[in-house]
Design a protein around this motif. Structure first.
Motif: not given
Length: 312
Positions: A21-29, A272-285
């Motif tokens: 779902n492009h819309g949901a993926f774009f909004s989430t990202l 898996v790349s999404m986990a450490y390039t997108i998710i991890t930088p958000m979770l760290n703080p």
């Protein structure tokens, strides 16, 4: 076959071959990217404005937040354009600039995590000499070493891969220019590039990881030997956030870059790349904020100051 030159560039496929779902993926990202900036900037502001956070541990944490903001900005804006347009072209120079930035920031984060483990080791195992051993000069020098070493490592790999010959098939099955997809795309010998990944490349990841393990074995032994439960609890709480960040970072990093080439899967790498390039930088703080009382208090103080300035 036609060779790719500086003007022809590449085409990044992103997730165009997958159904979603492009819309949901774009909004989430977009929400994740916004939260990454806001959370890390708020953490940086708290460290800067709160005198109680002017310690080596939070100095390194501030460096980590700066890396996280930059790390997500290397890939997410381009990925957002993929979702809108299906695929995106990127110039030859732009591709290698993106890869340089990605490797530079990823290596710097790996080294910073090792330095933070060393800082926790000194604080817990040598508390009486901590401020003497981890003084301002040492603290700044260690941070500079992390950034410079990350830059040199990235320059080496970027230069080697930029010298390969890339042929007519310019489609990269990834959402950013990473080493493995580019090696797969080359029609010249990639022996040197692969050798560097498994030797020098593994060195800058495995050695800091082993250093972290040794540091925490010593820390664990020191905690076990503490006489009171309150001392053990305080020592463990100062390390728990760092341990969670280490598991997130190294777990995904090792699963991608340290496996046989025959096991390569573009779909697996992208997820898996999404986990450490997108998710991890958000979770760290959030990990450091929610599990650290000093940071929570500093954040409340900064937020209250912001609201007080807005009130008439």
């Amino acid at each position: 076959m036609e060779e790719v030159n500086v003007t022809s560039g590449f085409i990044l496929l992103g997730f165009s071959d997958l159904h979603y779902n492009h819309g949901a993926f774009f909004s989430t990202l977009l929400v994740i990217y916004t939260l990454t900036w806001m959370a890390n900037l708020l953490l940086l502001s708290s460290i800067k404005l709160s005198s109680q956070l002017h310690t080596p541990m939070y100095f390194f944490l501030g460096n980590l937040s700066a890396v996280d903001i930059s790390f997500s900005s290397v890939t997410v804006p381009k990925l957002l354009s993929f979702i809108l347009y299906g695929r995106a072209s990127i110039s030859f120079l732009g591709c290698f600039l993106q890869m340089f930035s990605f490797l530079f920031l990823g290596t710097t984060e790996s080294l910073l995590l090792a330095v933070m483990a060393f800082d926790r080791y000194l604080a817990i195992c040598n508390p009486l000499r901590y401020m003497l051993l981890m003084n301002d000069k040492v603290m700044v020098m260690l941070a500079i070493i992390c950034w410079v070493a990350g830059c040199l490592h990235s320059l080496l790999h970027t230069y080697i891969l930029s010298q390969l010959t890339y042929c007519e098939d310019r489609l990269i099955p990834h959402f950013f220019c990473d080493m493995t997809p580019l090696i797969k795309l080359s029609c010249s010998s990639t022996t040197l590039a692969e050798l560097l990944i498994y030797t020098e490349g593994s060195t800058v990841v495995i050695i800091p990881f082993i250093f972290i393990l040794i540091s925490y074995v010593l820390i664990g032994w020191a905690i076990v030997r503490m006489k009171t439960s309150s001392s053990r609890s305080k020592a463990f709480s100062s390390c728990s956030s760092h341990l969670m960040v280490i598991c997130l970072f190294y777990g995904t990093d090792i699963s991608i870059y340290f496996r046989p080439p025959s096991d390569y899967s573009s779909q697996y790498d992208r997820i898996v790349s999404m986990a450490y390039t997108i998710i991890t930088p958000m979770l760290n703080p959030f990990i450091y904020s929610l599990r650290n009382q000093d940071v929570r208090q500093a954040l409340k103080k900064v937020i209250m100051q912001c609201f007080s300035h807005r009130l008439p």
